[in-house]
Design a protein around this motif. Structure first.
Motif, PDB file in Angstrom:
ATOM      1  N   ARG A 121     -20.636  63.751  17.630  1.00 56.79           N
ATOM      2  CA  ARG A 121     -20.878  62.366  18.032  1.00 56.79           C
ATOM      3  C   ARG A 121     -19.869  61.414  17.401  1.00 56.79           C
ATOM      4  O   ARG A 121     -19.409  60.462  18.040  1.00 56.79           O
ATOM      5  CB  ARG A 121     -22.295  61.963  17.630  1.00 56.79           C
ATOM      6  CG  ARG A 121     -22.632  60.496  17.880  1.00 56.79           C
ATOM      7  CD  ARG A 121     -24.078  60.197  17.510  1.00 56.79           C
ATOM      8  NE  ARG A 121     -24.377  58.775  17.616  1.00 56.79           N
ATOM      9  CZ  ARG A 121     -24.249  57.906  16.629  1.00 56.79           C
ATOM     10  NH1 ARG A 121     -23.804  58.327  15.447  1.00 56.79           N
ATOM     11  NH2 ARG A 121     -24.556  56.645  16.793  1.00 56.79           N
TER      12      ARG A 121
ATOM     13  N   GLU B 222     -17.605  58.770  19.533  1.00 55.51           N
ATOM     14  CA  GLU B 222     -17.731  57.327  19.325  1.00 55.51           C
ATOM     15  C   GLU B 222     -16.394  56.703  18.935  1.00 55.51           C
ATOM     16  O   GLU B 222     -16.040  55.613  19.389  1.00 55.51           O
ATOM     17  CB  GLU B 222     -18.779  57.048  18.236  1.00 55.51           C
ATOM     18  CG  GLU B 222     -20.214  57.203  18.705  1.00 55.51           C
ATOM     19  CD  GLU B 222     -20.574  56.177  19.767  1.00 55.51           C
ATOM     20  OE1 GLU B 222     -20.526  54.972  19.469  1.00 55.51           O
ATOM     21  OE2 GLU B 222     -20.880  56.586  20.903  1.00 55.51           O
TER      22      GLU B 222
ATOM     23  N   ARG C 274     -14.243  56.504  21.968  1.00 56.03           N
ATOM     24  CA  ARG C 274     -14.742  55.516  22.934  1.00 56.03           C
ATOM     25  C   ARG C 274     -14.510  54.083  22.457  1.00 56.03           C
ATOM     26  O   ARG C 274     -14.013  53.238  23.201  1.00 56.03           O
ATOM     27  CB  ARG C 274     -16.241  55.740  23.186  1.00 56.03           C
ATOM     28  CG  ARG C 274     -16.841  54.788  24.209  1.00 56.03           C
ATOM     29  CD  ARG C 274     -18.336  55.026  24.380  1.00 56.03           C
ATOM     30  NE  ARG C 274     -19.073  54.704  23.171  1.00 56.03           N
ATOM     31  CZ  ARG C 274     -19.467  53.474  22.835  1.00 56.03           C
ATOM     32  NH1 ARG C 274     -19.181  52.442  23.616  1.00 56.03           N
ATOM     33  NH2 ARG C 274     -20.144  53.258  21.719  1.00 56.03           N
ATOM     34  N   THR C 275     -14.851  53.810  21.202  1.00 59.36           N
ATOM     35  CA  THR C 275     -14.779  52.434  20.700  1.00 59.36           C
ATOM     36  C   THR C 275     -13.411  52.067  20.137  1.00 59.36           C
ATOM     37  O   THR C 275     -13.087  50.885  20.020  1.00 59.36           O
ATOM     38  CB  THR C 275     -15.819  52.217  19.586  1.00 59.36           C
ATOM     39  OG1 THR C 275     -15.499  53.048  18.450  1.00 59.36           O
ATOM     40  CG2 THR C 275     -17.219  52.551  20.087  1.00 59.36           C
TER      41      THR C 275
ATOM     42  N   LYS D 218     -23.437  60.764  11.827  1.00 53.46           N
ATOM     43  CA  LYS D 218     -22.274  59.905  11.997  1.00 53.46           C
ATOM     44  C   LYS D 218     -20.981  60.575  11.556  1.00 53.46           C
ATOM     45  O   LYS D 218     -19.901  60.187  11.972  1.00 53.46           O
ATOM     46  CB  LYS D 218     -22.473  58.604  11.214  1.00 53.46           C
ATOM     47  CG  LYS D 218     -21.449  57.538  11.546  1.00 53.46           C
ATOM     48  CD  LYS D 218     -21.812  56.211  10.903  1.00 53.46           C
ATOM     49  CE  LYS D 218     -20.805  55.137  11.290  1.00 53.46           C
ATOM     50  NZ  LYS D 218     -21.149  53.824  10.696  1.00 53.46           N
TER      51      LYS D 218
END
Length: 316
Positions: free
Chosen positions: A209, A213, A216-217, A232
């Protein structure tokens, strides 16, 4: 005589108020509303003891305790865990991780004298401080010079290695890896450190993940317990086995140094990634360290991008 300092980490304001009334005359109290704020206060102050609430959002008390007990700078500080909902399982878990004592808030507030005696029994005579070295500015200048030299006379891999070694020496990094992203898929470029995660490659990273993330961000992330905060961090279980309690992930952008400088040292939002860096260590990251490292690595990435284009020009 100077008062000894107790760091209270609890997200309930009422607990802060009650402890201040109980202990304020006898001790110097520092209050944190979250685990990360507690870490930051520990970096700014000399601490004799930590009072830690077990139930907090984001990084829980148990998860923070795990990171403190791994941290070579903080693990000698006594930690008394307190909770409003005491159970034998939670107490056993806290003690196994390394809590000095475990108390219920009911006991804490109804037995003032006994609680003070407990504190005095475990307070460190000499306070400990987890402090960021003031040398980082000079270290950053040295690292930048070495990478700039590589941009003229060296190559991409050599520049990445010099950046990695410089960061490891200046910030006690135990493991660092550089990855490129091509057609949305990661590929390992370089990894350095005595604690190398085994059997972990691009296919495994795609399922993480934290990587998804970041891609993506296009934003850095930091966690002081990779197994917490909904996974995370990357390869979290392996990290725990290796004693790597904290992690930061920093993106590398397709923008050269001149464009970056002309844009006021700001990355335009539309700029795509060409890679990212993962840092892991056995010390918690303060917010200040995380921000410094993020800005510096992103800046270095503008130099690396020029070398990267030379190396992978046929594939871009």
């Amino acid at each position: 005589m100077e008062k000894q300092t107790i760091l209270v980490i609890d997200d309930e304001k009422s607990t802060h108020v009650m402890l201040k009334a109980m202990l304020g005359k006898d001790f110097n109290l520092k209050f944190a509303n979250s685990a990360q704020e507690g870490i930051d206060l520990a970096a700014e102050n000399s601490i004799n003891l930590v009072l830690l609430d077990i139930q907090m959002p984001e990084l829980s008390g148990i998860e923070l305790l795990e990171s403190i007990m791994t941290d070579i700078a903080l693990r000698s500080v006594p930690v008394i865990v307190m909770t409003g909902k005491a159970t034998e399982d939670i107490e056993e878990q806290a003690r196994e991780i390394g809590a000095t004592e475990f108390v219920s808030k009911e006991f804490l507030f109804s037995n003032k004298d006994d609680f003070k005696s407990l504190l005095n029994e475990h307070l460190l005579e000499e306070a400990k401080q987890f402090k960021l070295s003031d040398r980082y500015k000079q270290d950053f200048r040295t690292i930048i010079k070495k990478i700039q030299t590589e941009s003229v006379h060296g190559d991409f891999f050599s520049a990445c290695r010099k950046l990695a070694v410089g960061l490891m020496n200046s910030f006690d990094i135990d493991y660092i890896s550089f990855w490129k992203i091509q057609r949305s898929k990661p590929s390992l470029i370089l990894s350095i450190g005595d604690r190398q995660p085994e059997n972990f490659g691009p296919d495994e990273l795609m399922s993480e993940r934290a990587f998804r993330e970041l891609a993506r961000t296009k934003r850095p992330y930091m966690t002081n317990n990779p197994r917490a905060e909904e996974n995370k961090g990357v390869f979290a279980d392996t990290s725990k086995e290796l004693g790597l309690s904290s992690e930061a992930g920093i993106p590398l952008f397709k923008i050269d140094k001149d464009t970056f400088t002309k844009n006021g040292m700001v990355i335009p939002g539309s700029t795509p990634l060409f890679g990212f860096v993962i840092l892991k260590r056995n010390r918690v990251f303060t917010t200040k360290e995380y921000k410094l490292l993020s800005r510096f690595i992103i800046q270095c990435g503008t130099i690396l991008w020029g070398l990267y284009r030379k190396l992978y020009s046929n594939n871009e």
